[in-house]
Design an enzyme around this catalytic site. Structure first.
Site: not given
Ligand SMILES: Cc1ncc(COP(=O)(O)O)c(C=O)c1O
Length: 334
Positions: A49, A263, A289
């Site tokens: 982010k 999720y 993630y």
């Molecule tokens: C650590 C992490 N990786 C990947 C993502 C996914 O990225 P995006 O929301 O741009 O698809 C997020 C989203 O919050 C995240 O916090």
């Protein structure tokens, strides 16, 4: 691509490193795997982010905003980093958090939730999982406007065309690093959620006419829904930067087989991936993630998706504060 005029803040002093994961590659017996360390990006504890916020916060300041409002899950990395950027810029920040779908909201929760308090969020509103987060943010914004303040709303994950510029810039950075190290990447593998990371990367590689393919590993949703979401944002971003007509829908590839029950719900493959990368490379992933994205990469290697001569770049998008919220997954059972 037409040159576009935009403001940008710089929250990281230079490119994030790309490191060769020789031990992991050997262990898997597959392609050459490297890692792009976006977990080392600037602002509190780093993560993807930060790149999006370089553009979003610059846009907020250009518009004269005094408060950032954003939303996400109770352990949102995006909320933590938006708040950190607000602190850096002397802005205030309000957060709308969506309570977990299963189980209760724990006001004592650690990880990112702890950091929301430490970094001094002006307001934290926790709403039930079925609530429309955008509408909830609008309510906060309206009351600030009535008080004479100027809010700037950032959508979930910072995923709009402004935020996607951050990952267009990352694609540019990867191309430059590939050129300097004479290592072109056949694939980039990344976690995909709100979609801005994947959409920005694809737009950035398209702008460079690079042959690098992007594989998104879903952290929620099924394949069709995630691909539609990423494509919609990709097309909006492409139109904005003058790449319309130059995007092919089949460039958006998502894998939904590693999400598990939902999720942020742990899977055995995620635990294996987090442990394997920690024990072969000394690098920490996260359970929501990057752990699932790495489980995806390992699964794809094992089923022969890549050739032995392929060079695969795993994007480490950050998120390690959440690791400390689930010690039971990694501690020996007593
Ligand atoms: C650590 C992490 N990786 C990947 C993502 C996914 O990225 P995006 O929301 O741009 O698809 C997020 C989203 O919050 C995240 O916090």
């Amino acid at each position: 691509m037409k040159p576009i005029r935009y403001e940008r803040k710089i929250y990281t002093p230079g490119p994030t490193p790309i490191e060769r994961l020789s031990r992991l590659s050997k262990e898997l017996g597959g392609p050459t795997i490297s890692i792009k360390r976006d977990d080392l990006l600037g602002l509190t504890a780093g993560g993807n982010k930060t790149r999006k916020l370089e553009y979003l916060v610059a846009d907020a300041i250009r518009q004269g905003a005094d408060t950032l409002i954003t939303c996400g899950a109770v352990q949102s990395n995006h909320c933590r980093l938006t708040l950190a950027a607000a602190v850096r810029e002397g802005l205030r920040c309000q957060l709308v958090l969506s309570a977990p779908e299963t189980g209760d909201y724990n006001p004592q929760a650690s990880g990112n939730h702890l950091l929301f308090h430490l970094l001094g969020a002006e307001k934290i509103e926790v709403v039930s999982a079925d609530k429309d987060l955008l509408a909830e943010m609008d309510v906060l914004a309206e009351s600030l406007r009535k008080a004479g303040r100027k809010p700037y709303l950032i959508p979930v994950g910072g995923s709009n065309e402004v935020g996607s510029l951050g990952y267009m810039a990352c694609a540019e950075e990867i191309e430059q690093q590939a050129w300097e190290s004479c290592t072109p990447y056949d694939y980039v593998v990344t976690a995909t959620g709100s979609g801005g990371t994947q959409a920005g990367l694809i737009a950035g590689f398209a702008a460079r006419q690079s042959g690098t393919k992007v594989i998104g590993v879903n952290v929620s949703r099924d394949r069709a829904a995630q691909e539609a979401k990423v494509l919609e944002l990709l097309q909006r971003t492409a139109a904005w930067v003058g790449l319309e007509g130059q995007i092919q829908p089949e460039w958006v590839q998502c894998e939904d087989r590693f999400v598990g029950p939902g999720y942020a719900i742990p899977t055995e493959e995620m635990v294996e991936a987090v442990q394997l990368v920690a024990r072969t490379e000394g690098i920490l992933l996260d359970p929501v993630y990057t752990g699932k994205a790495m489980a995806g990469l390992i699964g794809l290697v094992r089923e022969g998706r890549f050739g032995r001569d392929d060079h695969v770049l795993f994007l480490h998008t950050g998120g390690s504060p959440a690791l400390y919220t689930v010690p039971e997954l990694f501690l020996p059972k007593v």
